[in-house]
Enzyme design. Structure first.
Site, PDB file in Angstrom:
ATOM      1  N   ASP B   9      87.458 110.994  66.864  1.00  0.00           N
ATOM      2  CA  ASP B   9      88.441 111.415  67.852  1.00  0.00           C
ATOM      3  C   ASP B   9      88.443 112.949  67.921  1.00  0.00           C
ATOM      4  OD1 ASP B   9      90.610 111.333  69.590  1.00  0.00           O
ATOM      5  OD2 ASP B   9      92.047 111.383  67.942  1.00  0.00           O
ATOM      6  N   ASP B  11      91.329 115.203  69.450  1.00  0.00           N
ATOM      7  CA  ASP B  11      92.639 115.805  69.154  1.00  0.00           C
ATOM      8  C   ASP B  11      93.218 115.259  67.858  1.00  0.00           C
ATOM      9  OD1 ASP B  11      93.050 117.473  71.500  1.00  0.00           O
ATOM     10  OD2 ASP B  11      92.920 115.581  72.582  1.00  0.00           O
TER      11      ASP B  11
END
Lengths: 176, 176
Positions: B9, B11
């Site tokens: 991922d 963020d």
């Protein structure tokens, strides 16, 4: 029961990207060729390398992806499919960073009934897990574990490995 | 032998997005709270609804994703992982159409060794097939068939279902 999942490519599946390019070539490139010359052959078979470089430049220009015409019947059939299946759009947008917003807005305009959660901009499609993948590029099927459906296009005529669909009406017959 | 695949991922895994928001809140929102108040609690536990709405507005503004600080050690460990694994970035960018180019440029700047083919902007991550998914949102693991690693964040403290990793050094110990 969980719905089966279909991933739809954007260019040359939902959007008639090849047609837009061919129309620009006929109008602006001074080849003397009619549009019909491009119906069944890829640009690589018809045009000299300088023209093909001009096409590469063209599709990287801001604005190119904003107004691609729809593939015939794509809206109607995708709408019907979305009642029965879990529909995702998976498009190799990473090659064209200038196109992100245009490709997203095009989808909102023409396929607004598909939620943004179900839109994927990618490069390598081997990352996908789904029941069906409808795509015009045979290379995207190599690591795909579901059922591939090859959307007919001038640049995939030589492929004999994957089940070919010629238009959205044929997809409707298979999946609806 | 084919390399195992890891999806990272962006963020709150590669980028310290929560820290950037907390710093802006401390600086501009007039709450009187020190940065430490945000270390282990989500904004929802600390701030009134008007401030949370202000945050939502903030992260949708052009420019927000352009200069997020890096998570400590993320560059070094991801570089080492990329020698041994097939690394993909999978980020829920579709929620923020204004952020596409910023998120892409941020990845080019800080993780330029990851090819654009291996970057995916998505919404629903259940579409992914991989061996590992490192993410700060437990909901992204629900349909994931590989090994989930939950990256510790103030907003996932209550989760006890998934293996938690507190930082990149811990990820290095598990995967390298």
């Amino acid at each position: 029961m969980k719905k089966q999942r279909i991933i739809l490519d954007q260019d040359d599946v939902l959007a008639d990207t090849y047609l837009k390019i061919a129309q620009i070539v006929v109008r602006d490139f001074g080849t003397g060729l009619p549009l019909e010359a491009f119906y069944n052959k890829p640009f690589t078979d018809i045009l000299p390398v300088t023209d093909r470089e001009r096409i590469t430049k063209l599709i990287h220009e801001p604005g190119f992806f904003a107004d691609i015409p729809l593939k015939v019947d794509s809206q109607r059939v995708v709408k019907a499919l979305s009642e029965k299946y879990d529909i995702f759009i998976g498009t190799a947008a990473m090659e064209f960073p200038n196109s992100f917003r245009e490709k997203y807005d095009w989808l909102q305009t023409h396929f607004g009934f598909i939620h943004w959660r179900n839109i994927v901009f990618c490069g390598d499609k081997s990352i996908f897990k789904a029941d069906y993948l409808i795509d015009d590029m045979p290379r995207n099927f190599i690591d795909f574990e579901g059922q591939p459906l090859l959307f007919d296009a001038p640049h995939n005529q030589s492929d004999t490995q994957y089940q070919r669909v010629n238009n959205w009406e044929e997809i409707a017959k298979i999946l609806l």
